[in-house]
Design an enzyme around this catalytic site. Structure first.
Site, PDB file in Angstrom:
ATOM      1  CB  SER D  22     -37.600 -18.486  -9.721  1.00 35.75           C
ATOM      2  OG  SER D  22     -38.912 -18.433 -10.207  1.00 35.75           O
ATOM      3  CG  ASN D 109     -43.438 -24.645 -20.273  1.00 33.86           C
ATOM      4  OD1 ASN D 109     -43.271 -24.378 -19.080  1.00 33.86           O
ATOM      5  ND2 ASN D 109     -43.610 -25.876 -20.715  1.00 33.86           N
ATOM      6  CG  HIS D 155       7.291 -12.284 -25.519  1.00 38.19           C
ATOM      7  ND1 HIS D 155       7.033 -13.616 -25.440  1.00 38.19           N
ATOM      8  CD2 HIS D 155       7.285 -11.999 -26.858  1.00 38.19           C
ATOM      9  CE1 HIS D 155       6.897 -14.135 -26.658  1.00 38.19           C
ATOM     10  NE2 HIS D 155       7.033 -13.172 -27.536  1.00 38.19           N
ATOM     11  CB  SER D 276      -3.101  -0.082   2.379  1.00 33.98           C
ATOM     12  OG  SER D 276      -2.736  -0.834   3.514  1.00 33.98           O
ATOM     13  CE  LYS D 282       0.569  -0.609  -1.914  1.00 34.26           C
ATOM     14  NZ  LYS D 282       0.017  -1.932  -1.628  1.00 34.26           N
ATOM     15  CG  ASN D 284      -3.283  -0.450  -3.360  1.00 33.24           C
ATOM     16  OD1 ASN D 284      -2.076  -0.374  -3.570  1.00 33.24           O
ATOM     17  ND2 ASN D 284      -3.789  -0.741  -2.173  1.00 33.24           N
ATOM     18  CD  GLU D 289      -5.416  -4.216  -7.796  1.00 33.59           C
ATOM     19  OE1 GLU D 289      -5.769  -4.884  -6.809  1.00 33.59           O
ATOM     20  OE2 GLU D 289      -4.618  -3.256  -7.701  1.00 33.59           O
ATOM     21  CE1 TYR D 316     -38.622 -23.891 -18.205  1.00 38.97           C
ATOM     22  CE2 TYR D 316     -39.638 -25.451 -16.712  1.00 38.97           C
ATOM     23  CZ  TYR D 316     -38.940 -24.289 -16.932  1.00 38.97           C
ATOM     24  OH  TYR D 316     -38.547 -23.528 -15.861  1.00 38.97           O
ATOM     25  CD  GLN D 321     -36.855 -21.824 -10.682  1.00 37.08           C
ATOM     26  OE1 GLN D 321     -37.999 -22.191 -10.951  1.00 37.08           O
ATOM     27  NE2 GLN D 321     -36.400 -21.810  -9.450  1.00 37.08           N
ATOM     28  CE  LYS D 324     -36.036 -16.957 -14.964  1.00 40.66           C
ATOM     29  NZ  LYS D 324     -36.133 -18.078 -15.901  1.00 40.66           N
TER      30      LYS D 324
END
Lengths: 462, 462, 462, 462
Positions: D22, D109, D155, D276, D282, D284, D289, D316, D321, D324
């Site tokens: 890890s 632990n 709406h 683009s 373009k 954007n 987004e 444990y 593990q 995280k």
């Protein structure tokens, strides 16, 4: 008294009975449960557990139970903990002690998953049929809207002009894949579990191939432990449903945006809209909003089963009782979503004048860059030239198609008189004649291919 | 005819009505809906829309509708698209035209979320009360099992001896946090929306503080657009429910494993177990399996709402109609999960002899390493020494506590006669006297603290 | 300077660049990106945008970029916002202005999804190959453990005796379906997008069938808007991966439980276990725990993409940039999960003596009920008789197989001398000779069928 | 060689090491790990395991390791399976055998969860600070846009006119609740685990209150098993992050729609937009987004941990593990999302003229109904009258505000000359003067309240 409490010294607690009881939802399986029991009775007759007469007797009563259920004449009792036990109880009450033979060599573990697989196959077929209807509606629209050019969007910014029909045919295309996923889920489902017993296989030498044939399964399971433990076919089905729901949520989003006053591209039929309790002027695309919103439910149901299955040892655990509600809920809701979308599409009014007004000359910017490319300029340079030209137009508030040639030539000397030939939406659309493109011929070819597919659809997976 | 169709030229399609109809589930809000309407009628009276007499008339009929509903005397009609419209229809039918004044200055947008917040507060209180009962059961067990030493596990491998009571008290501890999360969700919920109108605030100068006081809300919303659009309080509630469900799934897993013949630590009461349709000897911990399995549903319901909310613009969209079913479903199921777990715990039989037999001398390995540390060896060296000693025991198939001193001294000369003092489960447990440890005094302190908390619980968040 | 900023008057903010930058993860696509660009250069040459010489020049430099990347000799710069732009920049730097022609008639929209589909096909093949290796390991175990009878479990309670090999073959069976799902995902992925342009189709009449052939796609997309907008193939891939991960989490759970001291059925090889930092005696099945735990990640990655796609209009939005990380993460982790499980399985020690000791006579209860059935008693009655007999045995602490015949006959007079023939694990197992059952012949048939399948595996989907 | 392999006879497989390792992600905890080790060294000195001199020696070297790490001077080795083991190895290399005492009475632990809780507290504070900055930006906008009236939507249909500032203040309001959720998660996190040992509590009588004080925890855990097993605080944190992300995805959606040419309400600054690769015109709103799309990741990370925790026994398991990476990923992404949104908001250009043009007279329909109510008509009747009037206007293509009085009186005789007083956006807005409404005074009150809150923010939860 329970069917299984011989070894128990104490009855279940009432709360436990209610917690454990699956009848309120699994009664939806009664048809499959009885079909499965009839097939099982036939199998037991072939190995001599039932005489032919007993078998006929039992089968007759099973069918009477189904008829009575369909006519609303069945009363369940509190000890009916699920549809399987309820049917067996009713059978014994009606057929007498011979009914007590029916569960020979069978377990609820293989029974329940047989019922569920039968039901899932049916659901998948129903969904596929509805998806085909929706595809048909998309093709209908594509045929009637073939003259309408819309601004195609990326990032909700006008990108390039496309045929509205091209947009509708994109829906046809993606739905082909949704159907294929449903078909594969049906294939994963199409395996007979019956005869697997509780875990180890039935203790009676039943002819499983004959049972499969009777119930319409194309395969017989190879391993009994796998069969009573696995629910991968349900997870795949829920994933297929979620995928279809997500797909439709995207088209719904577009149509909701297009229904706004500001876009004004389409108007929903009154029959598929609703009003406001407070604001008298409102006409809202509620049908599409529910279509969009219900995709959350379909994803949630997938997660529900996935999480329940995660880390569950083999073989059967009661956790698996949680497998059916998400299936029923997703099937029912997706079915409605597809049907409503089909109607919305077929009754939708396209506001052609508003759309044409909305087309922005900047939609032709790529064509102008391609023009320079055809004159010999590398594309990346052409992109920069047109980019600067666009910047000028924005600044000067001048439409791209009205910049005088002299001005254009300040940006590149390659511009000539012929540039004005680009200034036509039809020309821009038809220049994308490549396979899969928005050119009229390409879209007509898509429609023709779609109609061939729809004509050959058997409308049934299984 | 709909309440909102003045501007429409065509009725809704029947399929649309059924797709759109939320009455089958939102009728669960009738009590809150009528309480909200009564408060609104009072508010309207204060600004002169109703005369006192009209208000009394309307309030009287509203209460009669609730009474009739509770007595099963209300018939809904197909055009009742939700509980709010159904109640208004019934009111107008009963009270006459004056009933048509009730919706003045109010919208379904603020009405529905007022009802939902009221209902959610109630649900959260109910869950908190049940969680407290479960904590009480854990404390009961902790008190009665105080003499039982179990092998504590990590990785399902025996790790160190602990008091069974210590295990039960870990459940008390984590449930305190689950309750705190529910309490915070209740706080996020405890805001009055009524008066927000459709989106912009009511057009009538109602006294919102008075409405809040009448309905038991502690705060009045600060912004009307936020109020009709946001469902964060529901998402938080569903997250709190999922968290509690996951927590209980973990304890359920342990008890299922402990119920196996191989562990044999506990036996469920017959009242909370079930049998098999095929295998006569089976006694299965179905109650715990459902507790575990239903956590998938709680997570799924969270995802369902989260996904529906994602990317939804402001303010109200019909997508939000999907917010209530996951709430109701999670509340109902979590309530059952908690109650069943409480009973399972209280009726559980702990098999002390089996547990004691199962304790493995290797559980004392850490104590032996600590022994060497106390003699002056750095821990990491001590760990290696005992590791090698354990390797020897495994190889020689010798219990750790029966290795002769001479042999021990081959591993480290620091071992002396006094090592045998370690060979006692009680000694091992009590050497963890640190706060939060498994030492008897520490566990008793935990129990006493828990009892103080339980005694002061008001059992109500709001 | 960006490749697209001709119309912009202001550079991107540095935070925006970092937020927007996908190079840290999409550089994993460099091989596919360059293959796609080579195919595109060839296509452009065929329509005259490149001369053959220019094409060769460009293709040569593209290949040099890949070589340099593989040799660690490429330096990216901050303005390289993704792998596509980085490769184009490098090309122009190396090949000069002719490199600026490469993006003619192409958009990042079709380019990125072409790369992603190529990569996904490769990933799916790799996973399928690994799943086949795991199946092979299951068959190996099934062959070598054919003499081992274990208690089969339902609800983690001993249910019926089964061959350990039957258990291993259940894994083979379910993995066949997992592989089939991966194969279907590969089929959904196997469509060429290139030539779709930004949205409307390329403005140049490229031969898309030739491009597909060069890149190894079996189909060419039918609709350009569908192609740049849809990510259903990724969602299906993530669902297939989640399904496989969930499946393996279930077997991992079993083996973790079986590794406990209390079960003691199996012992993991030291090479696939780990110890404790504190407790010297610990040997933990960490490998299996990670296999189980990582299924959460696989489900999470599915939800991640599903939620991002939900409600997203057509066609391309930057939201779709979020599609690749879950793919890479799930592929990498599932690959490890499968490989580790294969090793764990192959090196696992089965503790036959412990298993045999653990077999409980109650495992034969179903056989005893079946015995009565064969004597003519309806099964449901037989179940009750044996249930009561089991209750007696529990009470009297008597093994089921040691109840004297006289006592048995108190429960049913149908018991005769021949009942003792049931008292054999081998007999109990072999009585399940039905297809898919645990009988030795059935399991051997499963193994033989599996070996035929494995022998004919091409190991490649595409 | 591992720190824990005394009992092992065989090293880990290389694949197992990589699967298990890890360090690539948990090295992010090095600061907390060393702070925890320093506190532990101090605690051990107080109970005599270290002499003061040894403690100073060890603490000095620990700090040198952190310094070297921050300066990029630490080399990890393959056997460093996580940051905890890596730091201990480095310490022993530098400090000599005395370093081997550090792990006395401690387990990974309790160590890992101490580090994680410290880190999570820090992350939650950072997020809260950023959320406050975003609120500040919303208030800034509200102050400067106070004169802008927009059509408020339900709406996505025009509903009622509202102040743009009212919209911005809705964001302030909901973010207050998001911050409160983060604060509660911080409270759930703020518990010291150290001293819990592996499971049973430390075997050494360390002063845990002193450790808590040193590390800045306000509480000490009550139960050691709970502490090493529970990850509810992480799940709550991930839920809080997902909630905030979903909230912002909704505002992002609105602003994306408002950025379209068709709405044209706002324009993003060039610095927060992109272009683009193919279409030169373009511009954007990619920033928004990504903000919207990344909410999928935040929900996915929640599901990832929720699913991993589901059904996991105590205490444990290595499955934990997996806790995280979702935390780090969600924190990093949400932090960017909030910061980018803050900049987007502050630099956004509001196109007032376009907005004013877009206001539709139908926005006044509710006001006209309210007008009739004030004249004495019950609201439901008034709603119908105005509904029919709207229908007439749609049919006749006549603006609502230009219908002559005579015509109005055909719909209701209650209409009088004074109706024209309604025909003003300002009047319509200011008629919603109710608390929380869009009336100018109400919005100013909201802004003032917000500024008071922001002024008193301590900017830190803990």
């Amino acid at each position: 008294m329970k069917m299984w409490d011989g070894r128990f010294t104490k009855p279940s607690d009432a709360l436990m009975e209610s917690f454990n009881n699956s009848l309120p939802f699994d009664k939806a399986l009664i048809e499959e449960d009885i079909a499965g029991s009839v097939a099982w009775a036939n199998a037991l007759e072939r190995v001599g557990v039932f005489t032919p007469g007993e078998r006929d007797h039992v089968v007759g009563w099973l069918k009477s139970i189904l008829n009575d259920y369909n006519d609303g004449r069945i009363e369940f009792v509190p000890s009916d903990e699920d549809i399987h036990m309820a049917v067996e109880r009713l059978l014994v009450e009606r057929a007498g002690a011979v009914g007590e033979k029916l569960h020979t060599g069978r377990s609820r573990n293989d029974q329940v998953v047989t019922d569920t697989r039968l039901h899932t196959k049916k659901i998948l077929t129903d969904i596929a049929v509805s998806l085909t209807e929706l595809q048909r509606a998309a093709v209908e629209r594509a045929k009637s809207d073939l003259h309408v050019i819309i601004p195609g969007f990326t990032h909700l910014q006008q990108a390039q002009p496309v045929l509205l029909s091209h947009y509708w045919m994109s829906m046809f295309a993606v739905l082909e894949r949704e159907k294929s996923r449903a078909a594969h889920a049906a294939e994963s489902t199409d395996i007979l579990p019956l005869g697997s017993g509780a875990i180890a296989g039935s203790g009676f030498p039943v002819d499983r191939d004959a049972i499969a044939a009777e119930l319409g399964f194309s395969r017989v399971s190879a391993n009994s432990m796998d069969m009573v433990a696995s629910r991968d076919f349900l997870l795949e089905t829920l994933a297929a449903f979620a995928s279809a729901g997500i797909c439709l949520s995207r088209y719904a989003e577009d149509l909701i945006v297009w229904s706004s006053k500001e876009f004004g591209f389409v108007e929903l039929d009154d029959a598929w809209s609703t009003g406001s309790s407070m604001m008298p002027q409102k006409k809202n695309p509620d049908s599409l909003e529910l279509i969009r919103g219900k995709s959350g439910r379909l994803i949630g149901n997938y997660v529900r089963l996935a999480t329940t299955l995660k880390g569950l040892g083999l073989t059967y655990f009661k956790d698996l009782q949680e497998d059916k509600e998400p299936l029923f809920d997703s099937a029912r809701n997706l079915q409605m979503v597809i049907k409503v979308f089909t109607h919305v599409l077929l009754t939708l009014k396209v506001r052609e004048d508003r759309i044409r007004q909305d087309l922005d000359p900047f939609l032709l910017a790529t064509d102008m860059a391609d023009y320079l490319v055809r004159k010999g300029m590398p594309f990346r340079q052409a992109h920069r030239v047109i980019g600067r030209l666009v910047g000028y137009c924005v600044e000067a508030d001048a439409p791209l198609t009205e910049v005088p040639l002299a001005k254009l030539r300040e940006f590149s000397e390659m511009f000539g008189d012929d540039v004005t030939k680009l200034y036509s939406w039809e020309q821009a659309v038809n220049s994308r004649a490549v396979k899969g493109g928005t050119g009229r011929e390409s879209v007509i070819a898509q429609i023709e291919a779609a109609e061939r597919i729809l004509a050959s659809e058997v409308g049934q997976y299984v």
